[in-house]
Design an enzyme around this catalytic site. Structure first.
Site, PDB file in Angstrom:
ATOM      1  N   LYS A  72       0.751  -1.135  -0.143  1.00 16.02           N
ATOM      2  CA  LYS A  72      -0.015   0.140  -0.035  1.00 16.02           C
ATOM      3  C   LYS A  72       0.899   1.225  -0.113  1.00 16.02           C
ATOM      4  O   LYS A  72       1.842   1.227   0.646  1.00 16.02           O
ATOM      5  CB  LYS A  72      -0.930   0.068   1.192  1.00 16.02           C
ATOM      6  CG  LYS A  72      -1.939   1.172   1.261  1.00 16.02           C
ATOM      7  CD  LYS A  72      -2.906   0.806   2.648  1.00 16.02           C
ATOM      8  CE  LYS A  72      -3.978   1.975   2.510  1.00 16.02           C
ATOM      9  NZ  LYS A  72      -4.620   1.926   3.730  1.00 16.02           N
ATOM     10  N   SER A 147      -9.848   2.064   2.785  1.00 18.88           N
ATOM     11  CA  SER A 147      -8.754   2.712   1.905  1.00 18.88           C
ATOM     12  C   SER A 147      -7.854   1.756   1.210  1.00 18.88           C
ATOM     13  O   SER A 147      -6.849   2.534   0.385  1.00 18.88           O
ATOM     14  CB  SER A 147      -8.115   3.822   2.764  1.00 18.88           C
ATOM     15  OG  SER A 147      -7.237   3.153   3.769  1.00 18.88           O
ATOM     16  N   SER A 171      -9.947  -0.438   6.767  1.00 23.15           N
ATOM     17  CA  SER A 171      -9.522  -0.404   5.694  1.00 23.15           C
ATOM     18  C   SER A 171      -8.941  -1.594   5.233  1.00 23.15           C
ATOM     19  O   SER A 171      -8.534  -1.390   3.848  1.00 23.15           O
ATOM     20  CB  SER A 171      -8.326   0.726   5.792  1.00 23.15           C
ATOM     21  OG  SER A 171      -9.100   1.902   5.665  1.00 23.15           O
TER      22      SER A 171
END
Length: 494
Positions: A72, A147, A171
């Site tokens: 990420k 996210s 997330s």
């Protein structure tokens, strides 16, 4: 089955037996990404040369030797961009490796690239990225969740064997549910946050997104452990999670069903899928017992007070002076700060900074922030009392399946409610696992959540592993297109 469709465990078996080389694995995956990623935009950065070079030197004897991992975009990797999908960090290159990256490298993993996300991890759809919108591999008109939407989409589309995400209020788990992956939020303090760009420091936690529960256990084993660079890291031995999945007796196991999580407003197909999961566990000999978490209705409000307060403090460090985007036309220093942040931050980040600054202001600190801290403790106590009656809890991961792109962007409250079943876990600092359990009639994945006490990841991993093993779970290949006919679960019929 094609090479890119394999789980980490299956890939490792081929690598160890020398039926395939790490170089072949990376080349195969890069071809898959080139073919598929233009449709979903999971990656915002790929380092082809570094990945190919690392594959030639990979040590197969290590736990993740030869396995490519996606990262990420808020986790620092030395020499690579770490922009958190924000304009304000354009051009920034990480000057060091985060602790989880060091651990992955020591375990032999190959770092493949960086995945898209909501800006500074603030969002539930990956629509808040300054780089572009990531699409759901099961229906490209739908969001992948957020996210960590890029990480989940990459794993679901078989553009990655596994990925790292971060979870502040759901997330990792919510995008895993939306994309049909496994997502694990470890206990707060289990995994070092050193090198993770902070959103809300008391809630953030790094964890894996994988194709199977077995793979999640292996990755957790690799990235866990005490770190002196993170003062919230706990000095505890790391269990052999991957070896604790089998042979767990279920005869006296009690699984709690929190009544506050099965409320009006849950999508009918999600409710039906969860009922079948509960029934399946009952057939395996698990005792099901209703429990209560009475402060659950206050979790969303509590979270958005505490998380935004911490975000307003954490994001104050980004001003464009030492690195990143900076305003070119300004009158004085105050004007410079204002214009740099106005140009650099997106609308959702600005909204949360404003809200956080408001709740920390002198007139409202006691009324909002201190009261939210007290409610947080009540939520934590609720879980502690529930775990006196059961060893784990079972809930939906999300009240609905992946929604359409643009459907909720004009209504922030509706967007925030996408995390209604995941937020309380972060407030309590405990662990939770999202597991796929079916697909809707529109072909959209449905996930359920197993919640465990602090430091009991092995319990929920074993419970999730048993579910996947007894339902014959095989990671499916998504259509990577528009709406599809669905129905039926992967392992259980709907």
């Amino acid at each position: 089955m094609k090479l890119f469709e394999l789980s980490v465990k299956e890939l490792r078996r081929l690598l160890v037996q020398k039926e395939v080389s790490p170089l072949e694995v990376v080349e195969n995956l890069l071809c898959r990404i080139a073919e598929v990623d233009p449709k979903i935009f999971a990656y915002i950065y790929l380092n082809h040369e570094r990945a190919l070079e690392a594959s030639k030197k990979a040590d197969i004897s290590l736990p993740l030797g030869g396995v490519p991992v996606a990262i990420k975009d808020n986790i620092n990797v030395l020499g690579e961009p770490c922009r958190c999908a924000s304009r304000i960090l354009e051009g920034y290159l990480a000057p060091y490796d985060s602790t989880v990256i060091e651990k992955l490298k020591k375990a032999g993993a190959i770092l493949l690239g960086r995945t898209n996300m909501d800006e500074f991890a603030m969002g539930s759809s990956t629509e808040n990225s300054s780089v572009g919108i990531t699409r759901n591999p099961w229906n490209t008109e739908r969001v992948p969740g957020g996210s960590s939407g890029g990480s989940a989409a990459a794993v679901a589309a078989h553009e990655a064997f596994c990925a790292l995400g971060s979870d502040t209020g759901g997330s990792i788990r919510q995008p895993a549910a939306f994309c049909g992956c496994v997502g694990l939020k470890p206990t707060y303090g289990r995994v070092s946050r050193y090198g993770l760009t902070a959103f809300a420091s008391s809630l953030d936690q790094i964890g894996p997104i994988t194709k199977t529960v077995e793979d999640a256990a292996l990755l957790l084993e690799v990235i866990s452990g005490f770190d002196p660079f993170d003062n919230t890291s706990e000095k505890l031995p790391v269990p052999r999670f991957s070896e604790l999945l089998e042979n767990r007796p279920l005869k006296d196991f009690v699984l709690g069903i929190p009544k506050e999580y099965f409320i009006e407003g849950i999508d009918g197909e999600v409710r039906q899928a969860l009922s079948q999961v509960i029934g399946h566990y009952e057939k395996l000999g698990v005792k099901i017992e209703e429990v209560s978490l009475p402060h659950t209705p206050y979790a969303v409000a509590t979270y958005y007070i505490l998380a935004t307060a911490e975000a307003s403090a954490n994001l104050a460090r980004f001003d464009g002076i030492r690195y990143g985007k900076r305003a070119k036309n300004y009158n004085d220093l105050i004007d410079y700060y204002g214009k740099t942040r106005d140009e650099g931050f997106g609308s959702e980040v600005k909204r949360r900074i404003l809200l956080g600054t408001y709740v920390l202001s002198s007139g409202y600190y006691d009324a909002y922030y201190l009261r939210a801290l007290k409610v947080k403790e009540k939520i934590k106590q609720d879980f502690s009392l529930a775990f006196q009656k059961c060893q784990a809890l079972l809930t939906p991961t999300s009240p609905f399946c992946a929604f359409r792109i643009g459907e909720k962007t004009s209504d922030p409250l509706q967007m925030y409610l996408a995390d209604i079943f995941t937020i309380a876990v972060n407030l309590a600092g405990i662990c939770a696992l999202s597991i796929p359990c079916g697909r809707s009639t529109e072909g959209l994945p449905i996930g359920f959540q197993l919640i465990g006490p602090a430091w009991k990841e092995e319990t929920i991993l074993a419970l999730g592993y048993i579910y996947q093993k007894t339902t014959g779970w095989v990671p499916p290949l998504p259509p990577l297109g528009g709406p599809t006919g669905g129905g039926g679960a992967d392992g259980l019929p709907l």
